[in-house]
Design a protein around this motif. Structure first.
Motif, PDB file in Angstrom:
ATOM      1  N   PHE A  92       0.810  -1.215   0.000  1.00 54.29           N
ATOM      2  CA  PHE A  92       0.000   0.000   0.000  1.00 54.29           C
ATOM      3  C   PHE A  92       0.850   1.275   0.000  1.00 54.29           C
ATOM      4  O   PHE A  92       0.319   2.381  -0.009  1.00 54.29           O
ATOM      5  CB  PHE A  92      -0.924   0.002   1.221  1.00 54.29           C
ATOM      6  N   GLY A  93       2.167   1.104   0.025  1.00 56.06           N
ATOM      7  CA  GLY A  93       3.053   2.253   0.070  1.00 56.06           C
ATOM      8  C   GLY A  93       4.112   2.073   1.145  1.00 56.06           C
ATOM      9  O   GLY A  93       4.275   0.988   1.711  1.00 56.06           O
ATOM     10  N   LYS A  94       4.838   3.146   1.430  1.00 53.09           N
ATOM     11  CA  LYS A  94       5.936   3.087   2.405  1.00 53.09           C
ATOM     12  C   LYS A  94       5.500   3.695   3.735  1.00 53.09           C
ATOM     13  O   LYS A  94       4.857   4.737   3.782  1.00 53.09           O
ATOM     14  CB  LYS A  94       7.160   3.829   1.875  1.00 53.09           C
ATOM     15  N   MET A  95       5.876   2.993   4.812  1.00 51.57           N
ATOM     16  CA  MET A  95       5.617   3.491   6.154  1.00 51.57           C
ATOM     17  C   MET A  95       6.925   3.512   6.923  1.00 51.57           C
ATOM     18  O   MET A  95       7.790   2.667   6.717  1.00 51.57           O
ATOM     19  CB  MET A  95       4.616   2.590   6.888  1.00 51.57           C
ATOM     20  N   PHE A 172      -3.590   6.354  -2.304  1.00 47.79           N
ATOM     21  CA  PHE A 172      -5.012   6.535  -2.043  1.00 47.79           C
ATOM     22  C   PHE A 172      -5.740   5.237  -2.394  1.00 47.79           C
ATOM     23  O   PHE A 172      -5.411   4.589  -3.380  1.00 47.79           O
ATOM     24  CB  PHE A 172      -5.549   7.686  -2.881  1.00 47.79           C
ATOM     25  N   PRO A 173      -6.703   4.776  -1.611  1.00 43.68           N
ATOM     26  CA  PRO A 173      -7.328   5.424  -0.454  1.00 43.68           C
ATOM     27  C   PRO A 173      -6.714   5.027   0.881  1.00 43.68           C
ATOM     28  O   PRO A 173      -7.250   5.345   1.925  1.00 43.68           O
ATOM     29  CB  PRO A 173      -8.771   4.914  -0.545  1.00 43.68           C
ATOM     30  N   PHE A 174      -5.578   4.296   0.834  1.00 43.87           N
ATOM     31  CA  PHE A 174      -5.014   3.755   2.073  1.00 43.87           C
ATOM     32  C   PHE A 174      -4.431   4.853   2.965  1.00 43.87           C
ATOM     33  O   PHE A 174      -4.144   4.599   4.139  1.00 43.87           O
ATOM     34  CB  PHE A 174      -3.956   2.699   1.743  1.00 43.87           C
ATOM     35  N   ASN A 175      -4.262   6.038   2.412  1.00 48.05           N
ATOM     36  CA  ASN A 175      -3.782   7.155   3.232  1.00 48.05           C
ATOM     37  C   ASN A 175      -4.912   7.837   4.003  1.00 48.05           C
ATOM     38  O   ASN A 175      -4.677   8.817   4.699  1.00 48.05           O
ATOM     39  CB  ASN A 175      -3.054   8.177   2.356  1.00 48.05           C
ATOM     40  N   GLN A 176      -6.133   7.323   3.880  1.00 50.51           N
ATOM     41  CA  GLN A 176      -7.271   7.865   4.620  1.00 50.51           C
ATOM     42  C   GLN A 176      -7.427   7.091   5.923  1.00 50.51           C
ATOM     43  O   GLN A 176      -7.972   5.978   5.956  1.00 50.51           O
ATOM     44  CB  GLN A 176      -8.554   7.777   3.778  1.00 50.51           C
ATOM     45  N   ARG A 177      -6.918   7.656   6.998  1.00 54.74           N
ATOM     46  CA  ARG A 177      -6.872   6.938   8.277  1.00 54.74           C
ATOM     47  C   ARG A 177      -8.268   6.595   8.809  1.00 54.74           C
ATOM     48  O   ARG A 177      -8.437   5.651   9.582  1.00 54.74           O
ATOM     49  CB  ARG A 177      -6.102   7.775   9.304  1.00 54.74           C
ATOM     50  N   LEU A 178      -9.278   7.336   8.380  1.00 55.10           N
ATOM     51  CA  LEU A 178     -10.634   7.071   8.829  1.00 55.10           C
ATOM     52  C   LEU A 178     -11.073   5.649   8.494  1.00 55.10           C
ATOM     53  O   LEU A 178     -11.851   5.032   9.224  1.00 55.10           O
ATOM     54  CB  LEU A 178     -11.597   8.082   8.183  1.00 55.10           C
ATOM     55  N   LEU A 179     -10.558   5.104   7.396  1.00 58.41           N
ATOM     56  CA  LEU A 179     -10.942   3.758   6.971  1.00 58.41           C
ATOM     57  C   LEU A 179     -10.487   2.687   7.957  1.00 58.41           C
ATOM     58  O   LEU A 179     -11.010   1.578   7.950  1.00 58.41           O
ATOM     59  CB  LEU A 179     -10.351   3.462   5.588  1.00 58.41           C
ATOM     60  N   CYS A 219       4.821 -11.486  10.163  1.00 59.85           N
ATOM     61  CA  CYS A 219       5.664 -11.642   8.976  1.00 59.85           C
ATOM     62  C   CYS A 219       5.454 -12.989   8.290  1.00 59.85           C
ATOM     63  O   CYS A 219       5.647 -13.100   7.075  1.00 59.85           O
ATOM     64  CB  CYS A 219       7.140 -11.505   9.341  1.00 59.85           C
ATOM     65  N   HIS A 220       5.091 -14.015   9.056  1.00 59.51           N
ATOM     66  CA  HIS A 220       5.047 -15.378   8.517  1.00 59.51           C
ATOM     67  C   HIS A 220       3.662 -15.833   8.086  1.00 59.51           C
ATOM     68  O   HIS A 220       3.473 -17.020   7.817  1.00 59.51           O
ATOM     69  CB  HIS A 220       5.617 -16.354   9.553  1.00 59.51           C
ATOM     70  N   THR A 221       2.696 -14.923   8.016  1.00 54.85           N
ATOM     71  CA  THR A 221       1.345 -15.273   7.581  1.00 54.85           C
ATOM     72  C   THR A 221       0.954 -14.425   6.379  1.00 54.85           C
ATOM     73  O   THR A 221       1.082 -13.202   6.427  1.00 54.85           O
ATOM     74  CB  THR A 221       0.326 -15.049   8.721  1.00 54.85           C
ATOM     75  N   PRO A 222       0.488 -15.044   5.292  1.00 53.20           N
ATOM     76  CA  PRO A 222       0.045 -14.249   4.144  1.00 53.20           C
ATOM     77  C   PRO A 222      -1.171 -13.406   4.493  1.00 53.20           C
ATOM     78  O   PRO A 222      -1.916 -13.728   5.419  1.00 53.20           O
ATOM     79  CB  PRO A 222      -0.290 -15.308   3.084  1.00 53.20           C
ATOM     80  N   ARG A 223      -1.365 -12.336   3.741  1.00 54.62           N
ATOM     81  CA  ARG A 223      -2.440 -11.385   4.019  1.00 54.62           C
ATOM     82  C   ARG A 223      -3.401 -11.284   2.841  1.00 54.62           C
ATOM     83  O   ARG A 223      -3.035 -11.564   1.700  1.00 54.62           O
ATOM     84  CB  ARG A 223      -1.852 -10.010   4.356  1.00 54.62           C
ATOM     85  N   ASN A 224      -4.612 -10.852   3.157  1.00 52.77           N
ATOM     86  CA  ASN A 224      -5.604 -10.670   2.109  1.00 52.77           C
ATOM     87  C   ASN A 224      -5.450  -9.295   1.459  1.00 52.77           C
ATOM     88  O   ASN A 224      -4.517  -8.546   1.770  1.00 52.77           O
ATOM     89  CB  ASN A 224      -7.022 -10.887   2.661  1.00 52.77           C
ATOM     90  N   ALA A 225      -6.377  -8.958   0.568  1.00 51.76           N
ATOM     91  CA  ALA A 225      -6.266  -7.705  -0.187  1.00 51.76           C
ATOM     92  C   ALA A 225      -6.355  -6.480   0.700  1.00 51.76           C
ATOM     93  O   ALA A 225      -5.952  -5.382   0.295  1.00 51.76           O
ATOM     94  CB  ALA A 225      -7.364  -7.658  -1.248  1.00 51.76           C
ATOM     95  N   PHE A 226      -6.882  -6.642   1.926  1.00 48.87           N
ATOM     96  CA  PHE A 226      -7.017  -5.518   2.859  1.00 48.87           C
ATOM     97  C   PHE A 226      -5.875  -5.473   3.874  1.00 48.87           C
ATOM     98  O   PHE A 226      -5.912  -4.684   4.808  1.00 48.87           O
ATOM     99  CB  PHE A 226      -8.358  -5.605   3.584  1.00 48.87           C
ATOM    100  N   GLY A 227      -4.876  -6.328   3.699  1.00 52.25           N
ATOM    101  CA  GLY A 227      -3.739  -6.321   4.607  1.00 52.25           C
ATOM    102  C   GLY A 227      -3.972  -7.040   5.911  1.00 52.25           C
ATOM    103  O   GLY A 227      -3.182  -6.893   6.855  1.00 52.25           O
ATOM    104  N   ALA A 228      -5.022  -7.845   6.006  1.00 56.11           N
ATOM    105  CA  ALA A 228      -5.294  -8.625   7.214  1.00 56.11           C
ATOM    106  C   ALA A 228      -4.762 -10.044   7.034  1.00 56.11           C
ATOM    107  O   ALA A 228      -4.744 -10.578   5.918  1.00 56.11           O
ATOM    108  CB  ALA A 228      -6.790  -8.667   7.509  1.00 56.11           C
ATOM    109  N   GLN A 229      -4.326 -10.653   8.118  1.00 56.41           N
ATOM    110  CA  GLN A 229      -3.778 -12.003   8.051  1.00 56.41           C
ATOM    111  C   GLN A 229      -4.857 -13.017   7.674  1.00 56.41           C
ATOM    112  O   GLN A 229      -6.000 -12.924   8.120  1.00 56.41           O
ATOM    113  CB  GLN A 229      -3.173 -12.385   9.399  1.00 56.41           C
ATOM    114  N   LYS A 230      -4.470 -13.995   6.856  1.00 56.95           N
ATOM    115  CA  LYS A 230      -5.373 -15.077   6.479  1.00 56.95           C
ATOM    116  C   LYS A 230      -5.334 -16.152   7.565  1.00 56.95           C
ATOM    117  O   LYS A 230      -4.327 -16.861   7.701  1.00 56.95           O
ATOM    118  CB  LYS A 230      -4.965 -15.669   5.131  1.00 56.95           C
ATOM    119  N   ALA A 231      -6.414 -16.250   8.319  1.00 57.32           N
ATOM    120  CA  ALA A 231      -6.432 -17.163   9.463  1.00 57.32           C
ATOM    121  C   ALA A 231      -6.196 -18.607   9.046  1.00 57.32           C
ATOM    122  O   ALA A 231      -5.581 -19.390   9.782  1.00 57.32           O
ATOM    123  CB  ALA A 231      -7.762 -17.040  10.202  1.00 57.32           C
TER     124      ALA A 231
END
Length: 429
Positions: A92-95, A172-179, A219-231
């Motif tokens: 989603f960019g650099k942090m 954008f839109p990941f720079n919108q902290r409200l989300l 680090c060791h768990t793949p993530r979905n399109a929203f950046g959440a870990q795939k349980a």
């Protein structure tokens, strides 16, 4: 003369008005739910505090900081410990990590214990509000009050450093902290760690460390399109900043199924074992973190990982036979020219000079773990000679990766491609 009686709304209009009203109420209800606080779930049987062998709370907090890997993430290359500035590449960019020294202006010096706990375990601060999950509160939420208290005491005891954090560079839109409020409702489970009565005290201890402070899944768990870990793929391996964090489940082909608990203990304690030693991002995790933990805590982590359900997670599609054979042969020549002087022709390396790559688990796990070091080089902070970045074309680097993994690590297929190298080059530079 009487005034005309207003006509009643038509049935269609009444339906439209009712529908809009229902949607408005539903929207308000959804918004109220999505933006309401996530209530913390407190465990009935919290795990014993870390660092109980130490004499005072600040020392225990330093131990918790080691377990939680705070310094590597909050220290820029050649920077001051905990002063922030480490840039992390994400889809989603650099942090960049913030300053967590007790400086009152640019750090956390003005935070109370409860504000600190809110940031670490809940991902919420007074400013800027919701934190992005690159801050691993999604794992730290399992940490106990005792460990948070000790960590707070330690962080407030270190020297303050005045250093502003670099700005985020998010698309954008990941720079919108409200989300992030919606993200938290959908993906954030803030339950404190709960010991499993069916497991031994040692395995529960390891589970607490792996799931909580050590935050291995981040680090060791793949993530979905929203950046959440795939349980469903917990700890099954994932790409992180150009490298591949290997599968930590005991799968015999793609994970740690061939590792004993002693092998895991040796690796986490910072020693080279039969499956190789840490390098790349994992070097800092071990050097600054796990190698400072007690033997009992490391063996607890090994015991927990060893009893997980295995998950098969292959990396990369195999090239067809002709393309693979040609790539491996070109890689053999390129390896002799560029790599063999340090790593030797058979990949056995030179002790205290260049590590062995033959039989190295991380190298066998993914071509990414050959490609990234060739592109960026490796530092000399582990006591070995620094590895320079190599100015090779994408095809040559892919060929070296295929040769090393096929000839020296029992990987039957070749998976690296020039396109994979080009993508890594863009990520890492």
């Amino acid at each position: 003369m009487s005034s005309p009686t207003p006509s009643s709304p038509s049935p269609l209009r009444r339906k439209l008005i009712t529908g809009v009203a229902v949607l408005a109420v539903a929207g308000i209800a959804v918004a109220g739910y999505m933006f309401s606080p996530v209530k913390r779930q407190v465990a009935e049987t919290p795990i014993p505090a870390l660092g109980q062998h130490l004499d005072d709370e600040i020392a225990r907090g330093a131990y918790v900081a080691r377990a939680a890997d705070c310094a590597p993430c909050h220290t820029a290359p050649d920077g001051i410990p905990y002063a922030g500035g480490l840039v992390i590449n994400t889809p989603f960019g650099k942090m960049a990590s913030p300053n967590i020294t007790p400086d009152p202006e640019t750090g956390i010096g003005g935070w109370s214990r409860d504000e600190f706990a809110s940031a670490v375990r809940e991902g919420v601060t007074a400013h800027p509000g919701n934190l992005y999950p690159t801050m691993t509160f999604t794992s730290y939420t399992k940490m106990s009050d005792a460990d948070i208290d000790a960590l707070y005491a330690y962080m407030m005891s270190i020297p303050p450093v005045t250093q502003e954090a670099p700005d985020l560079e998010l698309d954008f839109p990941f720079n919108q902290r409200l989300l992030l409020s919606g993200w938290r409702k959908l993906f954030f489970d803030n339950s404190e760690f709960e010991a499993d009565p069916a497991l031994s005290d040692e395995v529960n201890r390891g589970a607490y460390l792996v799931q909580g402070p050590a935050h291995c899944s981040e680090c060791h768990t793949p993530r979905n399109a929203f950046g959440a870990q795939k349980a469903s793929m917990m700890l099954a391996g994932a790409q992180i900043d150009g490298f591949w964090a290997p599968n930590l489940t005991p799968d015999a082909e793609t994970g740690l199924g061939k590792w004993s608990e002693d092998d895991l203990y040796t690796y986490l304690s910072g020693k080279d074992g039969v499956h190789g030693g840490p390098f790349g991002p994992m070097y800092d995790v071990v050097a600054e973190g796990t190698s400072h933990l007690t033997e009992s805590d490391l063996r607890a982590m090994a015991a927990y990982l060893h009893q997980l359900e295995p998950i098969r997670h292959a990396t990369g599609a195999a090239l067809d036979h002709a393309d693979a054979s040609a790539s491996i042969e070109r890689g053999r020549v390129a390896y002799r020219v560029n790599c063999s002087a340090c790593h030797r022709l058979n990949g056995e390396g030179v002790p205290d000079f260049a590590p062995a790559i033959a039989g190295h688990h991380a190298v066998g796990a993914s071509a990414d773990n050959v490609i990234a070091p060739v592109l960026t080089g490796l530092s000399d902070k582990d006591g070995r000679i620094a590895m320079p970045a190599f100015l090779l074309d994408d095809t040559s680097i892919a060929d070296i990766a295929n040769y090393v993994r096929n000839a020296m690590n029992d990987t039957e297929s070749a998976t690296a491609t020039p396109e994979q190298v080009a993508a890594a080059r863009e990520t890492l530079h």
